[in-house]
Write a protein that holds these residues in place. Structure first.
Motif, mmCIF file in Angstrom:
data_model
loop_
_atom_site.group_PDB
_atom_site.id
_atom_site.type_symbol
_atom_site.label_atom_id
_atom_site.label_comp_id
_atom_site.label_asym_id
_atom_site.label_seq_id
_atom_site.Cartn_x
_atom_site.Cartn_y
_atom_site.Cartn_z
ATOM 1 N N TRP A 100 1.264 -1.276 0.180
ATOM 2 C CA TRP A 100 0.181 -0.227 0.047
ATOM 3 C C TRP A 100 1.090 0.693 0.352
ATOM 4 N N ARG A 101 0.442 2.212 -0.397
ATOM 5 C CA ARG A 101 1.081 3.501 -0.687
ATOM 6 C C ARG A 101 0.857 4.613 -1.051
ATOM 7 N N ILE A 102 0.432 5.579 0.086
ATOM 8 C CA ILE A 102 0.449 7.098 -0.354
ATOM 9 C C ILE A 102 0.793 7.547 -2.093
ATOM 10 N N THR A 103 -0.042 8.414 -3.022
ATOM 11 C CA THR A 103 0.324 8.619 -3.899
ATOM 12 C C THR A 103 1.775 7.940 -3.906
ATOM 13 N N GLY A 104 2.937 9.075 -4.889
ATOM 14 C CA GLY A 104 4.457 8.394 -5.554
ATOM 15 C C GLY A 104 4.743 7.906 -4.111
ATOM 16 N N GLN A 105 4.626 8.026 -2.909
ATOM 17 C CA GLN A 105 5.708 7.351 -1.589
ATOM 18 C C GLN A 105 5.603 6.084 -2.166
ATOM 19 N N PRO A 106 6.839 5.409 -0.996
ATOM 20 C CA PRO A 106 7.609 4.029 -1.571
ATOM 21 C C PRO A 106 6.278 3.123 -1.124
ATOM 22 N N TRP A 107 6.487 1.963 -1.781
ATOM 23 C CA TRP A 107 5.242 1.122 -1.055
ATOM 24 C C TRP A 107 5.673 0.558 0.178
ATOM 25 N N ASN A 108 4.445 0.554 1.124
ATOM 26 C CA ASN A 108 4.729 -0.074 2.074
ATOM 27 C C ASN A 108 3.340 -1.722 2.062
ATOM 28 N N PHE A 109 4.336 -2.877 3.318
ATOM 29 C CA PHE A 109 3.258 -3.749 3.377
ATOM 30 C C PHE A 109 2.500 -3.577 5.078
ATOM 31 N N ALA A 110 1.328 -4.445 4.534
ATOM 32 C CA ALA A 110 0.494 -4.784 5.720
ATOM 33 C C ALA A 110 -0.058 -6.418 5.798
ATOM 34 N N ASN A 111 0.080 -6.861 6.490
ATOM 35 C CA ASN A 111 -0.528 -8.429 6.496
ATOM 36 C C ASN A 111 -1.531 -8.226 6.669
ATOM 37 N N GLY A 396 5.209 7.401 -19.173
ATOM 38 C CA GLY A 396 5.138 7.892 -19.049
ATOM 39 C C GLY A 396 4.878 8.044 -17.205
ATOM 40 N N ASN A 397 5.515 6.788 -17.125
ATOM 41 C CA ASN A 397 6.131 7.217 -14.643
ATOM 42 C C ASN A 397 7.135 7.521 -15.167
ATOM 43 N N THR A 398 7.108 8.890 -14.533
ATOM 44 C CA THR A 398 8.732 10.377 -14.641
ATOM 45 C C THR A 398 8.842 10.271 -12.967
ATOM 46 N N GLY A 399 8.361 8.950 -12.348
ATOM 47 C CA GLY A 399 9.003 9.602 -10.619
ATOM 48 C C GLY A 399 7.964 7.948 -9.667
ATOM 49 N N LYS A 400 7.473 7.621 -10.177
ATOM 50 C CA LYS A 400 6.443 7.143 -9.073
ATOM 51 C C LYS A 400 7.578 5.979 -8.880
ATOM 52 N N GLU A 401 7.741 5.123 -7.634
ATOM 53 C CA GLU A 401 8.766 3.670 -7.246
ATOM 54 C C GLU A 401 7.597 2.277 -8.017
ATOM 55 N N VAL A 402 8.251 2.103 -9.061
ATOM 56 C CA VAL A 402 7.848 0.805 -9.491
ATOM 57 C C VAL A 402 8.740 -0.673 -8.826
ATOM 58 N N TYR A 403 9.328 -0.401 -8.445
ATOM 59 C CA TYR A 403 9.610 -2.505 -7.797
ATOM 60 C C TYR A 403 9.784 -1.334 -6.330
ATOM 61 N N SER A 404 9.565 -2.461 -5.525
ATOM 62 C CA SER A 404 9.476 -1.554 -4.509
ATOM 63 C C SER A 404 11.160 -2.207 -3.334
#
Length: 415
Positions: A100-111, A396-404
């Motif tokens: 999960w994430r907010i907008t373009g922030q790095p991905w987080n993880f939650a069980n 079109g992805n000019t900044g958002k993280e792809v692979y965590s």
């Protein structure tokens, strides 16, 4: 010569160790959501939305019970306020891992677990920028585990605030595949796959991964899957144990007319058909070619304007003297023959062949005969360029993280 066994394996939840060059990764699942008490619909501190709220954008395939299926399904919406929580229904797999994430922030993880409520966002959540300089704040989660899923029951925001819908992008890709597309053995499974790297890397597109481990193109029993993609891609649910528990042998047909149609469909199938360990034995080349043609016809019927890419499967490498060679016996003639079946004299072809030969090397395939993270990145990068050059799609992805958590680097200038 050896073949890649694309098998169903025992599922482990996100308590497993993630190895990074042989060493245990530190903090492999950052961003765990906080389990809180159940929120009643009438709770004075929260505004609650049901799963059918029009503001909630469902990504991938979800059934009428709001249960997620296949690889990397998720939800996405904008929100206001400093608090956001989600209640998961009883059909949620216990301990399933969400990215999960907010907008373009790095991905987080939650069980998360069936029947429980989790708070993902509070005022201290990194990246929380609600109403700052007009920036939108978007919440998104994706199910990472290919055979597990969630049931969305309720979405909650702080009283006095609300959630907002997000318009769909104008373009969409659907990928039809098996474990290689679903990210089997990838560090974070679905969001480590080459499918994820392609679509997130292209950016500004919608995408669906109709992929499941062990499944054949041919409609027969294959590595525990009762049906093949020739039948199953037309259904909402995958072929897993969850689907058999909920729907038995009568899955919900996917209602193609109710959802955005794909502009590009990518097929990566055949590895399981060619594997002698399938319950019915290896599918002969002529039968596989006929089935491939039938799948293309089925896709063209549902998406008459879509461009279709047939990927050549890779069958791993075998030792040859003191080196390694790629096995090229994976239905190469059959797949090329299926593509040629749709060639037009005027060159206005809607079926295209993507040759993967030479993209991967011996160390891009792990001991379980699936792609390493690096292998997934390489296939994704080549596919991105192929689509850009063939169809004129922009990156079109000019900044958002792809692979965590893949920012490996060395910053020592001397050795």
């Amino acid at each position: 010569m050896r073949f890649i066994p694309v098998i169903l394996a025992c599922l482990s939840l996100a308590t497993a160790t993630i190895l990074e060059n042989g060493q245990a990764r530190l903090d492999p699942y950052p961003g765990q959501a906080t389990k809180i008490a159940t929120i009643a619909d009438s709770d004075p501190n929260w505004k609650t939305y049901p799963p059918d709220a029009h503001q909630i954008g469902y990504k991938g395939r979800w059934c009428s019970k709001y249960v997620s299926w296949w690889s990397s399904p998720g939800i996405k919406f904008r929100y206001a306020g400093n608090d956001l929580a989600i209640t998961f229904g009883n059909y949620t797999s216990n301990g399933v891992l969400l990215a999960w994430r907010i907008t373009g922030q790095p991905w987080n993880f939650a069980n998360v677990t069936a029947g429980d409520t989790y708070q993902f966002i509070n005022k201290d959540t990194p990246g929380q920028l609600t109403a700052v300089d007009g920036q939108e704040t978007t919440f998104e989660f994706r199910v990472t585990n290919w055979a597990l899923g969630v049931q969305l029951h309720r979405v909650h925001v702080a009283k006095g605030y609300r959630i907002y819908g997000i318009p769909e992008f104008n373009k969409k890709i659907e990928m039809i595949g098996d474990s290689l597309t679903a990210g089997y053995t990838g560090t974070y499974e679905g969001i480590s796959s080459f499918a994820w790297g392609l679509c997130e890397g292209l950016g500004n597109i919608e995408f669906t991964f109709t992929a499941y481990s062990g499944i054949c193109l041919t409609d027969n029993l294959c590595w525990g899957n009762p049906r093949g993609q020739l039948y199953q891609w037309l259904q909402t649910s995958d072929t897993g144990f969850r689907a058999q528990q909920i729907y038995g042998t009568n899955p919900e047909p996917w209602q193609f007319d109710k959802y955005q149609k794909a502009d590009i469909v990518i097929i990566n199938l055949g590895t399981n058909d060619s594997n002698a360990y399938t319950e019915t034995g290896t599918v002969p080349d002529d039968e596989f070619k006929a089935n491939y043609i039938a799948l293309i016809n089925s896709i063209h019927e549902k998406y008459p304007r879509a461009q279709i890419i047939a990927m050549q499967i890779w069958q791993g490498f075998y030792q040859y003297g003191n080196t390694y060679l790629q096995n090229l016996e994976g239905y190469q003639g059959a797949i090329l023959g299926a593509v040629d079946n749709f060639k037009k004299k005027d060159g206005s072809n809607f079926v295209h062949y993507f040759n993967t030969t030479g993209i991967l090397q011996h160390n891009d395939i792990n001991p379980l005969w699936h792609l390493t993270d690096a292998g997934n990145i390489k296939v994704a990068a080549h596919l991105m360029q192929y689509i850009k050059l063939t169809f004129g799609w922009e990156l079109g992805n000019t900044g958002k993280e792809v692979y965590s958590h893949t920012s490996y680097y060395n910053d020592l200038p001397d050795y």
